[in-house]
Each structure stands twice: as structure tokens, then as C-alpha cells.
Design a protein around this motif. Structure first.
Motif, PDB file in Angstrom:
ATOM      1  N   GLY A  28       0.832  -1.192   0.000  1.00  0.00           N
ATOM      2  CA  GLY A  28       0.000   0.000   0.000  1.00  0.00           C
ATOM      3  C   GLY A  28       0.871   1.248   0.000  1.00  0.00           C
ATOM      4  O   GLY A  28       2.049   1.162  -0.358  1.00  0.00           O
ATOM      5  N   THR A  71       3.687  -4.799   5.383  1.00  0.00           N
ATOM      6  CA  THR A  71       2.776  -4.109   6.293  1.00  0.00           C
ATOM      7  C   THR A  71       3.559  -3.318   7.330  1.00  0.00           C
ATOM      8  O   THR A  71       4.714  -3.641   7.616  1.00  0.00           O
ATOM      9  CB  THR A  71       1.846  -5.135   6.989  1.00  0.00           C
ATOM     10  OG1 THR A  71       1.071  -4.467   7.981  1.00  0.00           O
ATOM     11  CG2 THR A  71       2.623  -6.265   7.654  1.00  0.00           C
ATOM     12  N   ARG A  78      15.609  15.372   1.636  1.00  0.00           N
ATOM     13  CA  ARG A  78      16.092  13.989   1.576  1.00  0.00           C
ATOM     14  C   ARG A  78      17.619  13.899   1.637  1.00  0.00           C
ATOM     15  O   ARG A  78      18.165  12.866   2.004  1.00  0.00           O
ATOM     16  CB  ARG A  78      15.583  13.306   0.309  1.00  0.00           C
ATOM     17  CG  ARG A  78      14.086  13.099   0.321  1.00  0.00           C
ATOM     18  CD  ARG A  78      13.674  12.119  -0.751  1.00  0.00           C
ATOM     19  NE  ARG A  78      12.245  12.185  -1.010  1.00  0.00           N
ATOM     20  CZ  ARG A  78      11.332  11.468  -0.366  1.00  0.00           C
ATOM     21  NH1 ARG A  78      11.695  10.642   0.565  1.00  0.00           N
ATOM     22  NH2 ARG A  78      10.051  11.579  -0.670  1.00  0.00           N
TER      23      ARG A  78
HETATM   24  N1  SAM Z   1       2.427   0.351   4.875  1.00  0.00           N
HETATM   25  C1  SAM Z   1       3.231  -0.764   4.486  1.00  0.00           C
HETATM   26  C2  SAM Z   1       4.556  -0.727   5.213  1.00  0.00           C
HETATM   27  O1  SAM Z   1       4.773   0.166   6.027  1.00  0.00           O
HETATM   28  O2  SAM Z   1       5.349  -1.628   5.012  1.00  0.00           O
HETATM   29  C3  SAM Z   1       3.477  -0.913   2.996  1.00  0.00           C
HETATM   30  C4  SAM Z   1       3.765   0.316   2.184  1.00  0.00           C
HETATM   31  S1  SAM Z   1       5.249   1.195   2.585  1.00  0.00           S
HETATM   32  C5  SAM Z   1       5.174   2.521   1.426  1.00  0.00           C
HETATM   33  C6  SAM Z   1       6.492   0.091   1.942  1.00  0.00           C
HETATM   34  C7  SAM Z   1       7.906   0.356   2.359  1.00  0.00           C
HETATM   35  O3  SAM Z   1       8.379   1.491   1.698  1.00  0.00           O
HETATM   36  C8  SAM Z   1       8.106   0.596   3.841  1.00  0.00           C
HETATM   37  O4  SAM Z   1       9.148  -0.246   4.279  1.00  0.00           O
HETATM   38  C9  SAM Z   1       8.559   2.025   3.907  1.00  0.00           C
HETATM   39  O5  SAM Z   1       9.442   2.235   4.966  1.00  0.00           O
HETATM   40  C10 SAM Z   1       9.240   2.179   2.581  1.00  0.00           C
HETATM   41  N2  SAM Z   1       9.357   3.549   2.084  1.00  0.00           N
HETATM   42  C11 SAM Z   1       8.426   4.501   2.015  1.00  0.00           C
HETATM   43  N3  SAM Z   1       8.916   5.631   1.448  1.00  0.00           N
HETATM   44  C12 SAM Z   1      10.196   5.373   1.140  1.00  0.00           C
HETATM   45  C13 SAM Z   1      11.234   6.114   0.524  1.00  0.00           C
HETATM   46  N4  SAM Z   1      11.046   7.353   0.090  1.00  0.00           N
HETATM   47  N5  SAM Z   1      12.430   5.507   0.351  1.00  0.00           N
HETATM   48  C14 SAM Z   1      12.623   4.226   0.768  1.00  0.00           C
HETATM   49  N6  SAM Z   1      11.699   3.480   1.348  1.00  0.00           N
HETATM   50  C15 SAM Z   1      10.494   4.031   1.538  1.00  0.00           C
END
Ligand code: SAM
Length: 334
Positions: free
Chosen positions: A70, A102, A204
């Protein structure tokens, strides 16, 4: 040998689909989202039945691994109806693995049912073990709930990989301790470089920690040996002699592994992204809704795979202020 009809222009077999079932999340991680996010309009959302149909066409075409993500996949209403439906492809043997990524906040509720649906492994994102820091990073999250979720998942027999984004000045000092903790609990641990996706409040450049640097630091206290272990994703693994566990590195900036990319990403509105780091996308919602048969859809998928790009070129430096892609990670789910 991989059997798939989905082969991209660089002869890479596409066997792995990541489906973002919602772009909404119950956290607002500072490196991922802005505090005030504009989400995809609800009216554009595909129904669970439509998502199932889309996934099933990909599976018919040779996708063997499906990851739900997600946003937070477990906050999508009735998501378990979709998981249960998709599990028929595990039973038939068409799908090798059904898994999810998740934040763990809802795992205490869903872990047993996930296991019952044939899910064997999950990725849980956790960037710190410090409750206050956790709240600061996630803005809205409660570490205790995530810990209860991890307990429930392990009690249900799910294998867990913890994923932490390495953030300079935020959790960098804690990563060795997190590694010991994760391995002590029988979980794999993977660190990820922060990627320039979507506008956020922070800079960033300030957050970016190259994992080449982290690895060199870890090697002062741990013996790391490269191993050929793969899970089908982009992580490269080492074995840690002192803990006996596995540590993964996901390095989209210091070293991308695009040459072995086997993935495409589908959003909850039916947009297919052929690369995490490029803007090009294909709309699958129109062909999905245009007819009850799957021919148009299959054709649209073929056309999309035919233009999968060679790779991404993420850059984070002070001169490159704009994100590489305008969408946040929460749209495609990483
Ligand atoms: N909500 C779920 C989760 O937290 O795992 C799934 C979606 S989340 C967007 C998926 C992964 O992307 C997470 O491990 C999050 O830390 C990572 N993430 C989000 N934005 C990011 C970024 N700009 N660079 C690297 N990893 C990122």
C-alpha cells in the motif's frame, strides 16, 4: 526455469506483481509522506473483485509471486476477502507465493487469518525500537501495537522479515541493535536506502545514508559474508556470523539491481507502473471495465511489459532538489 509469457524488452521474465490495495495509511512516516496527503479519489478505486480479476490475469500470464502492499494493505476495508480469494491460486499451484508488506499496526487482528490463507512470510516495516522515536518517525504510529502484531504473526507461524529505512541522524546508531534484536527473535533484517519519491517536508539529502557506509560501519562489529540467498526481491544478503541471521541490503541509490528486475507494480486504481523509479505507466482500468472478457486486459498488459524501461536512476544530492518521481512510495508500495 521460469515459465511466463511476460518477457520485457531486455529479456527479463516478469514473474512478480506488487499490488497496492490502497494508497491510504494509518501512519504518516516523515520520509514517505507529507503530513497532509492528497489520496487517490475513492471513486477511482477498483473493487476487491476487480483487483482479484486483474491479479488473476497476471497469474494466467505467468506471475508466480504476488505481494500486497500500500499505503497500508491491512487498512483496506475487507482486504481479507481479497486475500482469501487469491489464495485459490496457491492451492492450484499457479502462484508460488502470496505475501504482504505491512507496518504491523493491524497484524494482531489479521495474522492468524493470513496464515490460514496460505501466507507464509511477511515483511514488516519498522525503523526503530524506541517508542518515542517511532512516534516521531511515523507521526501517528504506536510501537506497542506493532510489537503485539509481530508477536501475533510469529504465534501464527508467519516468517517475518523486518525492513528498516536507514535514516541519517535518525536511526543510524540504532541499526546494529535492531539487527541483534531481529536475529534474536528469528527474523531476517533488511535495510533500505531512502528513495527520492514524492514531495515531503524534510530534505532527503539530510536523511540519506548510503548503505555502503553503513555496511563498512557494521563490519567493525560483525562478520558479514555475502550469500547467494534471494527472495525474488531486490535485496542482496549477507550472513552475520555473530548472530547466525541474515541481513539484507536494498540499495537503489548506491547500486541498483535493475538488470535482474522481475517486477511490475499495480495501484489500487488499476495503473501499472513498469518501474518504481520512472513516471511511465499504463492504465489497466479502462480495458478491465470495457468488457467482461480478459482479452483487452491481456493485450494492455502485453503492451505495457513491452515498454518496461531498463531501470531507474535515482539521485539524491543538494543540486537535485526535486524527487525522481512525483508520486509517493505509498501509491505503489515499494
Ligand atoms: N504500509 C506498508 C509498510 O509500512 O510496510 C506498505 C507500504 S510502505 C510505502 C512500503 C515500504 O516502503 C516501507 O518499508 C517504507 O518504509 C518504505 N518507504 C516509504 N517511502 C520510502 C522512501 N522514500 N524511500 C525508501 N523506502 C520508503
Amino acid at each position: 526455469m521460469t515459465q511466463t509469457s511476460l518477457i520485457d524488452p531486455f529479456a527479463r521474465p516478469i514473474t512478480y506483481l506488487r499490488l497496492s490495495v490502497t494508497d491510504r495509511c494509518d501512519f504518516r512516516c516523515t520520509y514517505c509522506m507529507a503530513e497532509n496527503m492528497t489520496f487517490l479519489p475513492r471513486r477511482d478505486l477498483l473493487s476487491l473483485e476487480e483487483l482479484d480479476r486483474l491479479c488473476s490475469v497476471f497469474i494466467d500470464k505467468g506471475v508466480r509471486k504476488l505481494r500486497l502492499t500500500g499505503g497500508e494493505p491491512l487498512v483496506r476495508k475487507n482486504v481479507m476477502v481479497l486475500v482469501r480469494a487469491l489464495s485459490r491460486h496457491l492451492e492450484s499451484g499457479a502462484l508460488e507465493e502470496l505475501t504482504l508488506t505491512t507496518n504491523g499496526s493491524q497484524l494482531a487482528r489479521f495474522a492468524a487469518e493470513l496464515a490460514d490463507c496460505g501466507v507464509r512470510r511477511i515483511n514488516v516495516s519498522l525503523d526503530t525500537l524506541d517508542a518515542q522515536k517511532f512516534r516521531a518517525i511515523t507521526r501517528w504510529g504506536d510501537l506497542e501495537k506493532v510489537m503485539a502484531g509481530l508477536d501475533a504473526a510469529q504465534a501464527a507461524g508467519l516468517k517475518i522479515k523486518l525492513n528498516a529505512v536507514a535514516l541519517k541522524g535518525v536511526n543510524e546508531d540504532e541499526l546494529p541493535e535492531m539487527l541483534r534484536w531481529a536475529h534474536g527473535r528469528g527474523m531476517d533484517f533488511t535495510v533500505i536506502e531512502t528513495m527520492p519519491m514524492g514531495e515531503i517536508e524534510a530534505d532527503r539529502t539530510d536523511q540519506y545514508l548510503p548503505l555502503s557506509l553503513l555496511r563498512a560501519r557494521l563490519e567493525r562489529q560483525f562478520t558479514l559474508t555475502d550469500i547467494p540467498y534471494r527472495t525474488g526481491g531486490p535485496a542482496r544478503y549477507v550472513e552475520v556470523a555473530e548472530t547466525g541471521g541474515r541481513l539484507g541490503f536494498i540499495t537503489p541509490l548506491t547500486h541498483n539491481f535493475c538488470e535482474s528486475c522481475n517486477r511490475v507494480r499495480l495501484t489500487c486504481t488499476g495503473t501499472l507502473y513498469m518501474c518504481l523509479g520512472q513516471e511511465d505507466a499504463a492504465d489497466l482500468r479502462a480495458p478491465l471495465r470495457a468488457s467482461e472478457g480478459n482479452e483487452l486486459l491481456a493485450q494492455a498488459i502485453n503492451e505495457a511489459i513491452d515498454r518496461k524501461p531498463k531501470g531507474h536512476d535515482f539521485i539524491i544530492d543538494r543540486r537535485t532538489r526535486r524527487p525522481a518521481v512525483s508520486r509517493h512510495m505509498s501509491v505503489t508500495g515499494g
